[in-house]
Design an enzyme around this catalytic site. Sequence first.
Site, short mmCIF file in Angstrom:
data_model
loop_
_atom_site.label_atom_id
_atom_site.label_comp_id
_atom_site.label_asym_id
_atom_site.label_seq_id
_atom_site.Cartn_x
_atom_site.Cartn_y
_atom_site.Cartn_z
N HIS A 59 8.14 -28.78 -23.10
CA HIS A 59 8.08 -30.19 -23.48
C HIS A 59 7.46 -31.04 -22.39
O HIS A 59 6.71 -31.98 -22.67
CB HIS A 59 9.48 -30.70 -23.81
CG HIS A 59 9.51 -32.13 -24.24
ND1 HIS A 59 9.16 -32.53 -25.51
CD2 HIS A 59 9.84 -33.26 -23.57
CE1 HIS A 59 9.28 -33.84 -25.60
NE2 HIS A 59 9.69 -34.31 -24.43
N HIS A 110 10.84 -36.34 -31.24
CA HIS A 110 12.25 -36.11 -30.89
C HIS A 110 12.84 -35.24 -31.98
O HIS A 110 13.90 -35.54 -32.55
CB HIS A 110 12.99 -37.44 -30.75
CG HIS A 110 13.82 -37.51 -29.50
ND1 HIS A 110 15.13 -37.90 -29.48
CD2 HIS A 110 13.50 -37.24 -28.20
CE1 HIS A 110 15.59 -37.87 -28.24
NE2 HIS A 110 14.63 -37.48 -27.44
#
EC number: 6.3.5.3
Length: 765
Positions: A59, A110
């Site tokens: 990420h 998210h």
Amino acid sequence: MSNVDKVDSVEHAASTPDIDQPHRELGLKDDEYARIREILGRRPTEAELAMYSVMWSEHCSYKSSKAHLKYFGETTSDEMRAKMLAGIGENAGVVDIGDGWAVTFKLESHNHPSYVEPYQGAATGVGGIVRDIMAMGARPVAVADPLRFGPAEAPDTARVLPGIVAGVGGYGNCLGLPNIGGEVVFDESYAGNPLVNAMCVGVLKSEDLHLAHASGAGNKIVLFGARTGLDGIGGVSVLASETFDSAEDADSGAGRKKLPSVQVGDPFAEKVLIECCLELYRDGLVVGIQDLGGAGLSCATSELASAGDGGMRVDLDRVPLRAEGMNPAEILSSESQERMCAVVEPSRVDAFMEVCRRWDVTATVIGEVTDGENLEIRWNDELVVDVPPRTVAHEGPVYQRPVERPAEQDLISADNPNTLTRPDSPDELRDTLLRMAASPNLCSREWVTSQYDHYVRGNTVLAQPADGGMLRVDEETGRGIAVSTDCNARYTRLDPYTGAQLALAEAYRNVAVTGASPAAVTNCLNFGSPEDPGVMWQFQQAVRGLADGCRELGIPVTGGNVSFYNSTGAKAILPTPVVGVLGTIDDVTRRIPSGIGGEGGETLLLLGETREEFGGSEWARLVHDHLGGTPPQVDLAREKELAEVLVAGSRDGMIAAAHDLAEGGLAQALVETALIGECGARVVLPEDADPFVWLFAESAGRVLVSVPRSEELRFTDMCSARGLPCTKVGVADAGSQSLDIQDVAEIPLTELREAWEGTLPALFG
């Protein structure tokens, strides 16, 4: 990570080289751990290991995508680059829109946290993207939310969707930010992995731009905002960097001993933080600034130091905590929300603190910029981190993952949807139109969007259900911006290169139908596991398609996000490269609405060419559960011409309404424009037209426009001069309350509205 009594200092780490460390449990591969030891020349401390593990996660480090993302830079021309004040690599892209104004915007994901804890996962997704915009020196002015879920009727969709929607609305509404766009899409592939993408837009004067760098030896490092807690340890940096073994694992943590808690947001604290930051910027009290999002202090300190001209010294025991007994690794890895980190000149620290006191924002000097090279972090007088910051923030591993076109791609392409059974009688066509209007992917999103505030702050001029959202930026001149986010993942599954360009084309077109000129692009690239060569082929092709498309359209990619490991076990999501397009308009009073109406009598014109294209279509999915063939053709030169016609038509007052054609084709566009405008329409298809093809094909590059009769000749002449197909398909009829398609059906608007608006409330209450 558990609390420990003993601090693992650099000196202790250097003297105990053979002690095993749990690097695999932290997501580091053996060779990555070996490289860390090589960089440091010793065993890393527990705090250093924590920093590298979160910053080298998928990420945060983009280690599987960097090799492909560089293609964006290779295809960006000097002319495109000149439009950007800040681009890829910054917290968010910034473009100059004229008259001294600039706009910053970005998309983020998210996804995984929102599956584990829907409300807080979605809420903190909004909070995180808003802080990215704040970190550029801008006032956030709007948000948008592209969302994707499993089948609408699935039990788990009933669990995650209401919470996610409430989280998006709850956080954005409390911040006082209008939600002006987004998507809600349902598909089986997202059943164990919903996508929660969040977009934020901010405005600033060009000279107020701020960047993330720690420069100037002796300048102070100030942490301000919320206190640091145990919530979100490793948070999104861990959750978004591996595949859930099963839906149960994602939900309960079974088999995932390191599953971190999802961050907990406080939108009221962020609201105050926004105003505090803006005052700090106005008073010239900030040298550099960085938000604390994924990887928390590990990210903020290493990235600020890496982008600066020296080193940094931090005293970690000065960090305000809200949980007792936190150790250095936990403090550095915490992703507690509503925090910022600023670089401040010593002579301005008192003024900085006074602004924070006025806003009741906790602020603490935790360190300073040094003339050295390393990032040094101390805890109770012990040196627990001593690292070259670039090795943490920007020099992580870069993988050349295997890329292989899946063999099944040929089978999918050969599965031609044109052989599927079609409706051919008027009754069958009527039933198909109503069934599609009521389908979860085409029905009204009012149940979702009614939970968002669209008009707070008073500058929104277009919002859902318009094709694109529009905001006024400058009250004196009426200058404004428009935004849209789009992606049809079914198209991308059939052909990733073309599918990405179709996503770009639709977002570009949805901005143009508002009357705005498309200016720049951001993206959120959602894909399965990068360890799957087939997924990496999809990703590579989508990146190249998007970059080549932007080059042809002449608009730059200013930044974006990559979200990998969107899989549950071996089942990957459909490749979903969401594209956001920003447009500019010199006067928002000439915006184009989506709904026909007014006095009626306007001519309905279909711009663009209709072809027999059903690959990846909503009709094939809904009626036949079919995904095969090839996606619609994309002609970006034609898209550019179409946008120019729409902008010119808006500027010259020739267009009363305009609606993009996408999923569901002309039939869906007619349903929506009539219901949005609360106006009937009489439709006559060309004599040689196949009604099914003309109503339901999903050919790209098409827009339905409503033109006053007094402007019809001038408008059609403009289209002819540009070689843009323009077909008269009917008239708006204010005196009628039905959609009358000659030789097909006459359907009352009340019946259409019942079909279009009833689906989501029936499913989700």
